[in-house]
Design an enzyme around this catalytic site. Structure first.
Site, short mmCIF file in Angstrom:
data_model
loop_
_atom_site.label_atom_id
_atom_site.label_comp_id
_atom_site.label_asym_id
_atom_site.label_seq_id
_atom_site.Cartn_x
_atom_site.Cartn_y
_atom_site.Cartn_z
N PRO A 1 -37.94 10.04 13.40
CA PRO A 1 -37.21 11.16 14.02
C PRO A 1 -35.73 11.24 13.68
O PRO A 1 -35.06 12.19 14.08
CB PRO A 1 -37.38 10.88 15.53
N HIS B 1 -25.66 24.36 17.83
CA HIS B 1 -24.75 23.25 17.51
C HIS B 1 -24.18 23.44 16.10
O HIS B 1 -24.92 23.70 15.16
CB HIS B 1 -25.47 21.90 17.60
N TYR C 1 -29.81 18.42 6.92
CA TYR C 1 -30.02 18.46 8.37
C TYR C 1 -30.27 19.90 8.85
O TYR C 1 -31.17 20.14 9.65
CB TYR C 1 -28.81 17.85 9.09
N LYS D 1 -36.77 16.22 11.86
CA LYS D 1 -37.52 17.14 11.00
C LYS D 1 -38.97 17.41 11.42
O LYS D 1 -39.61 18.32 10.88
CB LYS D 1 -37.55 16.58 9.56
N TYR E 1 -24.94 10.09 16.67
CA TYR E 1 -25.82 9.13 16.00
C TYR E 1 -25.00 7.85 15.81
O TYR E 1 -24.03 7.87 15.06
CB TYR E 1 -26.28 9.66 14.64
C1 PHB Z 1 -34.09 14.68 20.53
O1 PHB Z 1 -33.28 15.35 21.20
O2 PHB Z 1 -35.16 14.30 21.02
C2 PHB Z 1 -33.76 14.31 19.13
C3 PHB Z 1 -32.63 14.84 18.52
C4 PHB Z 1 -32.31 14.49 17.23
C5 PHB Z 1 -33.11 13.62 16.54
C6 PHB Z 1 -34.25 13.09 17.12
C7 PHB Z 1 -34.57 13.45 18.43
O3 PHB Z 1 -32.77 13.24 15.28
#
Ligand code: PHB
Ligand code: APR
Length: 391
Positions: free
Chosen positions: A293, A72, A384, A297, A201
């Site tokens: 989450p 990505h 990130y 990380k 997000y």
């Molecule tokens: C996930 O795909 O489970 C996932 C992706 C990004 C995040 C947290 C979880 O920030």
């Protein structure tokens, strides 16, 4: 039985460490409390930093990740119905992340371990660690009703947040830093195509939402919910209805819903234990720290700890104790930066009921600044994709 490194826990931290040590001809035995199916059954995050991808290549387990994982180049942030792209590649001089499920990674590591004929004792019960403050530590456990003693040079505590390694350290020798949040993430996994090419997000007044994925045919979605919520009260229909409310019109037009393969609520927590070394015992991964989450990380920190730890052991058997002596400080510097980033992303993107109206307005202004300023987007992007290692 005797080994050089006794690894407690066959999650990502223990398995990656085992593989790195194997590559360096250092003998290790892994003791795991549960069955392989139990370990594989836990659905967890799925975003790998470039440095974690490089480490898995170094460990010789990157083939399927490169074939099936999804690189990505950025993410999208949805605020008040408008999307803002964070272009990782453009902002960080070409860095990407890899979307590849922790379950798949764990499976690759387990297979590599089995193929190399390395010892993993699953369903090891009553595991206890001894004499790590001296020269000759050992681990005791019970397998199929029979007691065993594993003598070793070092113990690697890779046994997760609820493990016994950190709990075996005297309280006076350890300091815990903790932050709890009044919300959890309700996650849903489904065999439906992802709603967009990149992760979304979403900051919304009803609460945060995240659209993630495992592959082109499997999606992972999350909703911020109060900690008091029960997963039984969330039918699939209720989940999809609430997700729709927090997304924009293009996402709603593209959203394909389907039955949940898995649904669960995880609390949001920040936690760090200091130090990460106690004589001949070392903590790594969730055993030493937890992040909410939002910054993706958790798995990446587990990988970076065991990178430092494997190098420390290699240096030790090569005649230098420098890596061992620096392990805790080196890890903690990177850990705290990831803790800060995860806390910052969490605060910025969620709505918490205990935030006063002034602070809420200031957070909205900060988020607006971050997405509209190149400096702001760069700060987000470089954290990130993963900060560099010290060595
Ligand atoms: C996930 O795909 O489970 C996932 C992706 C990004 C995040 C947290 C979880 O920030
Ligand atoms: N004896 C042996 N094994 C144990 C014990 C014990 N007493 N206690 C726990 N374990 C095992 C658990 O069953 C689990 O398989 O240790 C393993 C720890 O694995 P994880 O919890 O996955 O932790 P870690 O390897 O550090 O990986 C961190 O996983 O939890 C996610 O978000 C986290 O992505 C991050 C990553």
């Amino acid at each position: 039985m005797r080994t050089q490194v006794a690894i407690i826990g066959a999650g990502p931290a223990g398995l990656i460490l085992g593989q790195l040590l194997h590559k360096a001809n250092i003998d290790a035995v892994i003791l795991e409390a549960h069955t392989p199916d139990y370990v594989l059954g836990r659905i967890r995050a799925g975003v790998l930093e470039q440095v974690a991808v490089d480490l898995l290549d170094e460990a010789g387990v990157g083939a399927r990740m490169h074939a099936e994982g999804l690189p990505h180049d950025g993410i999208e942030i949805l605020i008040e119905g408008r999307r803002h792209r964070i272009d990782f590649v453009g902002l960080t001089g070409g860095k990407q992340v890899m979307v590849y499920g922790q379950t798949e990674l764990t499976r690759d590591l387990m297979e590599a371990r089995a193929d190399a004929g390395l010892t993993t004792v699953y369903e090891a019960k009553e595991v206890s660690v001894h004499d790590f403050d001296g020269e000759r530590p050992c681990v005791r456990y019970v397998k199929d009703g029979v007691s065993h003693k594993l003598e070793c040079d070092f113990i690697a505590g890779c046994d997760g947040f609820h493990g016994i390694c950190r709990a075996s350290v005297p309280a006076s020798a350890i300091r815990n830093f903790e932050r709890a949040y009044p919300s959890g993430w309700l996650g849903l996994l489904s065999d439906t195509p992802p709603v967009a090419e990149e992760l979304i997000y979403a900051n919304h007044e009803r609460g945060f939402a995240l659209c993630s994925m495992r592959s082109h045919t499997r999606s992972r979605y999350y909703l911020q919910v109060p900690l008091s919520e029960k997963v039984e009260d969330w039918s699939d229909q209720r989940f999809w209805d609430e997700l729709r409310r927090r997304l924009d019109a293009p996402a709603n037009a593209a959203l394909v819903t389907g039955p949940a393969i898995e649904k669960s609520i995880a609390p949001l927590r920040s936690f760090v234990a200091e130090p990460m070394r106690f004589g001949r015992m070392f903590l790594a991964g969730d055993a030493a720290h937890i992040v909410p989450p939002t910054g993706a990380k958790g798995l990446n920190l587990a990988a970076s700890d065991v990178r430092y730890l494997s190098r420390a052991f290699i240096e030790h058997y090569g005649g230098s104790s420098a890596g061992i002596n620096h392990y805790s400080d080196r890890c903690l510097r990177r850990v705290w930066k990831a803790e800060r980033f995860s806390w910052w992303m969490t605060r910025l993107l969620h709505r918490f009921p205990d935030t006063n109206p002034f602070d809420q307005k200031a957070l909205e202004a900060e988020l607006d600044y971050v997405v509209h300023s190149e400096a702001g987007r760069t700060t987000l992007a470089e954290n990130y994709v993963g900060l560099p290692f010290e060595d």
